[in-house]
Each structure stands twice: as structure tokens, then as C-alpha cells.
Motif scaffolding. Structure first.
Motif, PDB file in Angstrom:
ATOM      1  N   TYR A 207      -7.422   7.093   8.209  1.00 12.98           N
ATOM      2  CA  TYR A 207      -7.917   5.934   7.459  1.00 12.98           C
ATOM      3  C   TYR A 207      -7.758   6.178   5.964  1.00 12.98           C
ATOM      4  CZ  TYR A 207     -10.165   4.605  11.849  1.00 12.98           C
ATOM      5  OH  TYR A 207     -10.404   4.256  13.142  1.00 12.98           O
ATOM      6  N   PRO A 208      -7.553   5.136   5.194  1.00 19.52           N
ATOM      7  CA  PRO A 208      -7.537   5.326   3.738  1.00 19.52           C
ATOM      8  C   PRO A 208      -8.925   5.639   3.227  1.00 19.52           C
ATOM      9  CG  PRO A 208      -7.460   3.001   4.280  1.00 19.52           C
ATOM     10  CD  PRO A 208      -7.334   3.738   5.577  1.00 19.52           C
TER      11      PRO A 208
ATOM     12  N   VAL B 130      -1.166   5.714   6.597  1.00 17.55           N
ATOM     13  CA  VAL B 130      -2.176   5.365   7.596  1.00 17.55           C
ATOM     14  C   VAL B 130      -1.499   5.287   8.961  1.00 17.55           C
ATOM     15  CG1 VAL B 130      -3.723   4.133   6.014  1.00 17.55           C
ATOM     16  CG2 VAL B 130      -1.810   2.914   7.054  1.00 17.55           C
TER      17      VAL B 130
ATOM     18  N   ASN C  59     -10.842  -3.470   4.265  1.00 15.21           N
ATOM     19  CA  ASN C  59     -11.174  -2.758   5.498  1.00 15.21           C
ATOM     20  C   ASN C  59     -11.395  -3.720   6.664  1.00 15.21           C
ATOM     21  OD1 ASN C  59     -11.006  -0.215   4.335  1.00 15.21           O
ATOM     22  ND2 ASN C  59     -13.160  -0.197   3.735  1.00 15.21           N
TER      23      ASN C  59
ATOM     24  N   SER D 119       0.833  -1.198   0.000  1.00 21.66           N
ATOM     25  CA  SER D 119       0.000   0.000   0.000  1.00 21.66           C
ATOM     26  C   SER D 119       0.870   1.251   0.000  1.00 21.66           C
ATOM     27  CB  SER D 119      -0.913   0.000   1.232  1.00 21.66           C
ATOM     28  OG  SER D 119      -1.568   1.245   1.372  1.00 21.66           O
TER      29      SER D 119
ATOM     30  N   ALA E 257     -10.821   3.508  -1.888  1.00 18.95           N
ATOM     31  CA  ALA E 257      -9.483   3.145  -2.334  1.00 18.95           C
ATOM     32  C   ALA E 257      -9.138   1.734  -1.888  1.00 18.95           C
ATOM     33  CB  ALA E 257      -8.461   4.131  -1.769  1.00 18.95           C
ATOM     34  N   THR E 258      -8.519   0.987  -2.770  1.00 20.60           N
ATOM     35  CA  THR E 258      -8.084  -0.363  -2.474  1.00 20.60           C
ATOM     36  C   THR E 258      -6.657  -0.541  -2.952  1.00 20.60           C
ATOM     37  OG1 THR E 258      -9.001  -1.158  -4.562  1.00 20.60           O
ATOM     38  CG2 THR E 258     -10.401  -1.354  -2.600  1.00 20.60           C
ATOM     39  N   VAL E 259      -5.986  -1.532  -2.387  1.00 27.63           N
ATOM     40  CA  VAL E 259      -4.607  -1.821  -2.759  1.00 27.63           C
ATOM     41  C   VAL E 259      -4.564  -2.796  -3.925  1.00 27.63           C
ATOM     42  CG1 VAL E 259      -2.422  -2.774  -1.945  1.00 27.63           C
ATOM     43  CG2 VAL E 259      -3.806  -1.356  -0.426  1.00 27.63           C
TER      44      VAL E 259
ATOM     45  N   PHE F   8      -0.689   4.197   0.731  1.00 24.70           N
ATOM     46  CA  PHE F   8      -1.431   5.149   1.553  1.00 24.70           C
ATOM     47  C   PHE F   8      -0.699   5.381   2.871  1.00 24.70           C
ATOM     48  CE2 PHE F   8      -4.873   2.798  -0.766  1.00 24.70           C
ATOM     49  CZ  PHE F   8      -5.120   3.798  -1.679  1.00 24.70           C
TER      50      PHE F   8
END
Length: 329
Positions: A231-232, A134, A190, A130, A236-238, A132
Motif C-alpha cells: 500500500y502507499p 503498489v 484511498n 502515481s 502520501a497523495t498523488v 508509487f
């Protein structure tokens, strides 16, 4: 004879006294070599998951000269080889065995180290790291997602909790390293990330200077500080998302053709008799019945012959003064 007996008694007493002195000088507490690794109860785990998520099935603890390491095994329904486990390394402790030389090396987080750890945790799964930023209640962390051929979702997450450098070597020492390996069938990204946001650290070191969390922030600064989770994006997803599948084309509708009853053949329309063409003779020329076209009946031929003697006057005969130049009847 008595002299030899007296010398033997003195030698025996000296040997007994020497052995007693040797025992007094080397007396110490017994050492249990098998106590470095042991299993402990779930209530002694250094981190506690959110109740109702992943249950603790076992805890293996190993003591080092400068740290304590725990492997906290969690419940799983995955068919992938390997266990759901959270590894916790708590640095800053002392070993009760003075002569132990099994210190645990503290490794800073690097891209190469993270890649090796992810590969060791999932050697047969393609993992996506990821990008992102976080963080949970204890600071920033990172994670990677992957989906094995069996279909469930897997996550590897890592977090290093360490106080910032201080001029005082006895202030805010110690560190925590947390590595989590999770797989769950039917879970979303999540759902697995909820473990990293919800666990609670229940361990500490009984030392005034042990504080890897650092001083609490004076103001709620979001980036890199504790107490303010980030939080992402929900959308959004990896993992790369599959391309939308086009709706299947509708099956062709088969038209049922009903065969009607055969129509009755229409009665044949009587064809009128062919009337032979009548040849009108030229006003100026004569002809005989023999010159008539073949196929003319004799009656019609006789009528044509009777008409041959009739002459049609010229229109000029009807005008006055024109009869002299025109042959009129």
C-alpha cells in the motif's frame, strides 16, 4: 411425342438428384452473427467488486477469436460525463465460430499507451500519474488521480496479469488486462484505491495450460509477486495539496465612546490687582517725584521723596581707623 416426354422426365430426375447432392455437401450449423456482442447478468461478470462499494449495473460481453472482452458498468454519483466502468480482456480463449476473423490484439503496457488510455477516459480532466509502487493480490498495478471542476475525485487504474515467459509454449499461457475508470463525490484517494485492492477475478479458461498468474512464490518476496499487497503511505497523495490558507485577520474592534455630561464651567479665579513695581532709589543718587515712573500713586511718590534725604553709611565707617579716609556721617 412419347420420346420427348421420356427425355424430360430423365432431365428432371437428374436435376433433382444434383440439388440433393449439393445440399448434402454444404450442410452446416447455422451461424448467428448477432451473438458476438451480448448483455449478461451481473453474476457473470469477470471481476466482482467488494460488497457494499460499487454495485454492478450492467455487463456487456463481446467474444473475439482469441479473447473475451467485458465492460462491467458500476454505480456512480458523479456529474462528470462518462460511466464508472471496469474493462476486462481475457486472452487465451477460442471462438466457436470457425470462420471468425475478429481476433483481439494484445497490447503491452507502455508509457505512451497508458497516457492515451488515461486521456481517452478523462479528456477534460488533468490527471496525475502515481509514482508509487503498489500491488494487489494479483500483482503490480498503476493508477492516476484527477479532480474535475465539479469537485469529485476520479481515478484511472490499469493492471496487466501475464505469466512470465516459459520454454514450454503450452505452459502458463493466457493473459488478463484490467482497466478501471471511477469517479465518486466526497471520496479520498484511498477510497478509490480500495476497489483495486478488493476486487476478485471470477473467470478462467478451461485449459490445462491457461495460467496467467504464474506459479505461486516459494517465499514471500514483496516486489512483483502475488499474495502480498503493498500500500502507499497513508499520508502520501498523488494530487498536489493546496497551500494552507492563512487565518483571516480579526475584525477591528470598534470602541464605543460614551459622551459624558458636559462639565460645568469653573468659576473664574479672581485675578489679583497688579502691584506696580517700587523703585528703590540708589543710595548715592537723588531723585524727585517727577522722576518716578508713571503710574505710581502720589502717596508712594511722596514717601520716595522723603527717603531721598536719608543716606546709608558705608560699611567702612563701622571699622576703626577707617573714618579718616572715608566720609562718614
Amino acid at each position: 411425342m412419347n420420346r420427348f416426354r421420356r427425355k424430360g422426365r430423365i432431365a428432371a430426375r437428374g436435376a433433382g438428384l444434383g440439388a440433393l447432392l449439393a445440399l448434402c455437401g454444404c450442410a452446416a450449423q447455422p451461424v448467428h452473427l448477432d451473438s458476438e456482442v451480448r448483455t449478461v447478468g451481473a453474476e457473470q461478470a469477470y471481476i466482482m467488486p467488494v460488497p457494499g462499494s460499487f454495485a454492478i449495473t450492467g455487463v456487456v460481453e463481446q467474444r473475439h477469436g482469441n479473447a473475451v472482452e467485458q465492460k462491467i458498468f458500476l454505480s456512480t454519483d458523479s456529474s462528470l460525463a462518462g460511466s464508472n466502468v471496469a474493462k476486462v480482456k481475457l486472452f487465451g480463449t477460442s471462438n466457436q465460430h470457425r470462420f471468425a476473423e475478429n481476433n483481439l490484439r494484445f497490447k503491452p503496457l507502455t508509457e505512451r499507451q497508458i497516457a492515451n488510455d488515461v486521456h481517452d477516459a478523462f479528456p477534460t480532466v488533468k490527471m496525475f500519474k502515481s509514482d508509487f509502487f503498489v500491488q494487489n493480490e494479483y500483482g503490480p498495478f498503476g493508477y492516476a488521480m484527477g479532480r474535475p471542476s465539479s469537485g469529485e475525485l476520479c481515478m484511472y487504474a490499469w493492471q496487466q496479469i501475464r505469466a512470465q515467459a516459459s520454454s514450454n509454449p503450452f505452459n502458463q499461457t493466457g493473459a488478463l488486462q484490467i482497466d478501471v475508470r471511477l469517479c465518486k463525490a466526497g471520496a479520498s484517494e484511498n477510497d478509490l484505491l480500495a476497489f483495486m485492492y478488493g476486487f476478485t477475478i471470477t473467470a478462467a479458461v478451461d485449459s490445462p495450460g491457461w495460467n496467467p498468474f504464474g506459479s505461486p512464490p516459494a517465499t514471500p518476496d514483496r516486489l512483483g509477486k502475488t499474495g502480498d499487497p503493498i500500500y502507499p503511505l497513508q499520508a502520501a497523495t498523488v494530487l498536489p495539496q493546496p497551500a494552507p490558507v492563512a487565518a483571516p485577520a480579526a475584525a477591528p474592534v470598534r470602541k464605543t465612546v460614551r459622551k459624558s455630561a458636559p462639565k460645568k464651567a469653573a468659576a473664574p479665579t479672581p485675578t489679583p490687582a497688579t502691584v506696580p513695581a517700587v523703585t528703590v532709589p540708589s543710595p548715592g543718587g537723588g531723585g524727585s517725584a517727577a522722576a518716578s515712573p508713571a503710574g505710581i500713586s502720589p502717596d508712594i511718590a511722596a514717601q520716595n521723596a522723603s527717603l531721598q534725604g536719608i543716606r546709608v553709611p558705608s560699611p567702612a565707617c563701622a571699622q576703626a581707623g577707617s573714618a579718616a579716609s572715608v566720609d562718614c556721617p
